[in-house]
Design a protein around this motif. Structure first.
Motif, short mmCIF file in Angstrom:
data_model
loop_
_atom_site.label_atom_id
_atom_site.label_comp_id
_atom_site.label_asym_id
_atom_site.label_seq_id
_atom_site.Cartn_x
_atom_site.Cartn_y
_atom_site.Cartn_z
N ASP A 34 -3.69 -14.49 -0.88
CA ASP A 34 -2.58 -15.38 -0.83
C ASP A 34 -2.23 -13.81 0.28
N PRO A 35 -1.61 -14.37 0.88
CA PRO A 35 -0.82 -13.37 2.95
C PRO A 35 0.12 -12.52 1.84
N THR A 36 0.63 -13.10 0.90
CA THR A 36 1.52 -11.55 -0.10
C THR A 36 1.02 -10.32 0.22
N ALA A 37 -0.41 -10.63 -1.47
CA ALA A 37 -0.94 -9.06 -1.51
C ALA A 37 -1.73 -8.76 -0.69
N ALA A 38 -2.11 -9.36 0.06
CA ALA A 38 -2.96 -9.57 1.93
C ALA A 38 -2.06 -8.15 2.43
N ALA A 39 -0.83 -8.65 3.30
CA ALA A 39 0.76 -7.92 3.39
C ALA A 39 0.33 -6.02 2.46
N ASP A 40 0.09 -6.55 1.85
CA ASP A 40 0.12 -4.51 1.07
C ASP A 40 -1.11 -4.00 1.54
N ALA A 41 -2.24 -5.00 1.40
CA ALA A 41 -3.81 -4.67 1.65
C ALA A 41 -3.93 -4.05 2.85
N VAL A 42 -3.16 -4.54 3.61
CA VAL A 42 -3.60 -4.98 4.85
C VAL A 42 -2.35 -3.01 5.46
N VAL A 43 -1.55 -3.16 4.67
CA VAL A 43 -0.94 -1.60 4.58
C VAL A 43 -1.65 -0.63 4.22
N GLU A 44 -2.20 -0.20 3.16
CA GLU A 44 -3.24 0.12 2.18
C GLU A 44 -4.71 1.08 2.47
#
Length: 213
Positions: A34-44
């Protein structure tokens, strides 16, 4: 290193199918449900490209809001975003479609997705190259402008010195040197040929000081 693809898809089978094909095609794939988990992955991970579905768990525009957030963040606005949807692009307002670099209508075959990703990555690399070249050229122009400005000031200073005239007879005086006394800068000149005297010029006070004669 292979390009990093972030795949955002809530359907596990679809996620696995795309991941397997892209990885066997030479890409490194990270996934999020989902986008919430994806937002963290983008940063990392700082992916090179992001592929996201439009709908998540009944939210019809979750992927679109995610794309909008990416494009409004200066740290990720350059990352290409591919938006997948079961609805035709005409069903979404134009200002919303602009937040995705590419809009694909499902079903999308893995090989077609791979082709589109490759094209977007190539375009992104070319844009970055052009941007870097423009920045390098801009830096060179700034340096050149600084050098020309310094040269202009030097020329102006020399012209200013050679244009000093005797405060008595207005005859042009011959400059000798510039000196500083008690923090005040003076220009020293030879004796006036007309015998008016020996002068120096106070730059700060913009006045003549008679030294002799």
């Amino acid at each position: 290193m292979p390009p990093i693809v972030l795949l955002v898809e809530d359907d596990a089978d679809t996620r696995d199918m795309y991941s397997l094909f892209l990885e066997t095609s030479g890409m490194w794939v990270a996934t999020a449900a989902d986008p919430t988990a994806a937002a963290d992955a983008v940063v990392e991970l700082k992916p090179d490209i992001i592929v996201t579905d439009l709908e998540f768990h009944g939210e019809r525009q979750g992927g679109l809001e995610f794309a909008q957030a990416l494009k409004r963040d200066s740290a990720t606005s350059h990352v290409p975003v591919v938006l997948l949807s079961g609805r035709a692009p005409r069903d979404l307002p134009g200002e919303q479609r602009r937040d995705a670099d590419l809009f694909l209508v499902k079903p999308v075959l893995p090989e077609d997705l791979f082709t589109h990703i490759g094209a977007l990555l190539q375009r992104s690399r070319e844009l970055r190259r052009l941007n870097e070249a423009a920045c390098t050229r801009a830096a060179g122009l700034v340096q050149k402008s600084t050098e020309l400005l310094a040269r202009s000031r030097e020329i102006d200073s020399r012209v200013d010195l050679t244009s000093r005239r005797c405060p008595v007879c207005a005859q042009r005086l011959q400059w000798v040197e510039t000196g500083r006394i008690a923090g005040i800068e003076y220009d020293y000149f030879h004796w006036c040929d007309s015998g008016c005297g020996l002068y120096c010029y106070d730059r700060q006070g913009q006045r003549w000081v008679k030294l002799a004669g």
